[in-house]
Motif scaffolding. Structure first.
Motif, PDB file in Angstrom:
ATOM      1  N   CYS A 174     -21.890  -6.182  23.706  1.00  0.00           N
ATOM      2  CA  CYS A 174     -22.808  -7.147  24.312  1.00  0.00           C
ATOM      3  C   CYS A 174     -22.006  -8.156  25.128  1.00  0.00           C
ATOM      4  O   CYS A 174     -22.397  -8.549  26.220  1.00  0.00           O
ATOM      5  CB  CYS A 174     -23.641  -7.833  23.245  1.00  0.00           C
ATOM      6  SG  CYS A 174     -22.679  -8.713  21.981  1.00  0.00           S
ATOM      7  N   SER A 175     -20.870  -8.555  24.573  1.00  0.00           N
ATOM      8  CA  SER A 175     -19.996  -9.520  25.227  1.00  0.00           C
ATOM      9  C   SER A 175     -18.619  -9.427  24.589  1.00  0.00           C
ATOM     10  O   SER A 175     -18.512  -9.266  23.378  1.00  0.00           O
ATOM     11  CB  SER A 175     -20.563 -10.931  25.041  1.00  0.00           C
ATOM     12  OG  SER A 175     -19.605 -11.911  25.333  1.00  0.00           O
ATOM     13  N   MET A 176     -17.587  -9.545  25.384  1.00  0.00           N
ATOM     14  CA  MET A 176     -16.233  -9.565  24.818  1.00  0.00           C
ATOM     15  C   MET A 176     -16.044 -10.817  23.966  1.00  0.00           C
ATOM     16  O   MET A 176     -15.317 -10.803  22.990  1.00  0.00           O
ATOM     17  CB  MET A 176     -15.171  -9.505  25.914  1.00  0.00           C
ATOM     18  CG  MET A 176     -14.994  -8.120  26.495  1.00  0.00           C
ATOM     19  SD  MET A 176     -14.713  -6.829  25.263  1.00  0.00           S
ATOM     20  CE  MET A 176     -13.117  -7.280  24.624  1.00  0.00           C
ATOM     21  N   LYS A 177     -16.721 -11.903  24.316  1.00  0.00           N
ATOM     22  CA  LYS A 177     -16.597 -13.145  23.549  1.00  0.00           C
ATOM     23  C   LYS A 177     -17.275 -13.030  22.187  1.00  0.00           C
ATOM     24  O   LYS A 177     -16.890 -13.704  21.259  1.00  0.00           O
ATOM     25  CB  LYS A 177     -17.221 -14.313  24.320  1.00  0.00           C
ATOM     26  CG  LYS A 177     -16.454 -14.718  25.546  1.00  0.00           C
ATOM     27  CD  LYS A 177     -17.149 -15.866  26.230  1.00  0.00           C
ATOM     28  CE  LYS A 177     -16.445 -16.241  27.511  1.00  0.00           C
ATOM     29  NZ  LYS A 177     -17.157 -17.286  28.229  1.00  0.00           N
ATOM     30  N   ILE A 178     -18.303 -12.188  22.104  1.00  0.00           N
ATOM     31  CA  ILE A 178     -19.047 -12.080  20.847  1.00  0.00           C
ATOM     32  C   ILE A 178     -18.500 -10.898  20.054  1.00  0.00           C
ATOM     33  O   ILE A 178     -17.638 -11.053  19.207  1.00  0.00           O
ATOM     34  CB  ILE A 178     -20.569 -11.968  21.109  1.00  0.00           C
ATOM     35  CG1 ILE A 178     -21.070 -13.182  21.910  1.00  0.00           C
ATOM     36  CG2 ILE A 178     -21.342 -11.839  19.807  1.00  0.00           C
ATOM     37  CD1 ILE A 178     -22.498 -13.086  22.408  1.00  0.00           C
ATOM     38  N   CYS A 179     -18.973  -9.708  20.327  1.00  0.00           N
ATOM     39  CA  CYS A 179     -18.608  -8.550  19.496  1.00  0.00           C
ATOM     40  C   CYS A 179     -17.294  -7.888  19.905  1.00  0.00           C
ATOM     41  O   CYS A 179     -16.561  -7.405  19.047  1.00  0.00           O
ATOM     42  CB  CYS A 179     -19.731  -7.524  19.517  1.00  0.00           C
ATOM     43  SG  CYS A 179     -21.197  -8.099  18.630  1.00  0.00           S
TER      44      CYS A 179
END
Length: 194
Positions: A174-179
């Motif tokens: 979903c996002s490199m920052k999140i998952c």
């Protein structure tokens, strides 16, 4: 005057319809709803106003005046979108009944247009609840019309329910920052603990 704090929604798609669906997340193995109060909904609408000029202070004031009705309709609409989008992300096609549903929602508050800040803006005419849903329905219908909906994916993290458009054909998270970052950290920890 409406004052809103900085939002913490996972705005990973820049599409009203997908960003609405993504107001539900999984955290610590439990589903959490980022829209569970009037303040939350107002924050989300304010944030969406960056892309949809209709969602200005005047519109937000109308939402506050009819909050119970507006919030109920938005959350019901989100539920329909989630069900349809998850099916599409799993390889399904947009159902004709879903397309008709979106078209009917737009018909409840058709658009006029105005130039706002040197941009041509869609302005739905009608009750505030129908107007907001019309903007969101238009976004979903646009994704179907342009075939961008075929790029719809679910995050590769099986504990995540966020959806996104994979425009490169290689995106997994979903996002490199999140998952994505969590997976990197997890792989690194496994390597260093050996």
């Amino acid at each position: 005057m409406i004052t809103l704090a900085k939002t913490e929604f996972p705005l990973i798609t820049h599409n009203l319809s997908l960003d609405l669906v993504n107001t539900e997340i999984i955290s610590y193995d439990k589903r959490h709803d980022h829209i569970h109060s009037e303040e939350d909904l107002m924050k989300w609408l304010d944030k969406m106003g960056e892309a949809a000029p209709f969602l200005n202070r005047s519109a937000l004031k109308k939402v506050q005046e009819d909050f119970s009705n507006v919030s109920q309709k938005i959350l019901q609409f989100r539920s329909v979108l989630r069900e349809q989008f998850e099916d599409i992300a799993e390889g399904g096609e947009p159902a004709p009944s879903f397309v008709s549903f979106l078209q009917d929602q737009i018909a409840a508050a058709p658009f006029t247009y105005k130039i706002i800040d040197d941009k041509l803006a869609r302005i739905p005419a009608g009750n505030i609840d129908d107007a907001i849903l019309s903007l969101i329905a238009y976004d979903a219908l646009w994704l179907i019309h342009t075939k961008e909906i075929k790029q719809l994916k679910r995050c590769a993290n099986e504990k995540c329910i966020l959806l996104f458009l994979d425009k490169t054909g290689r995106r997994k998270w979903c996002s490199m920052k999140i998952c994505g970052n969590r997976q990197k950290v997890s792989r690194h920890q496994k390597k260093t603990n050996k």
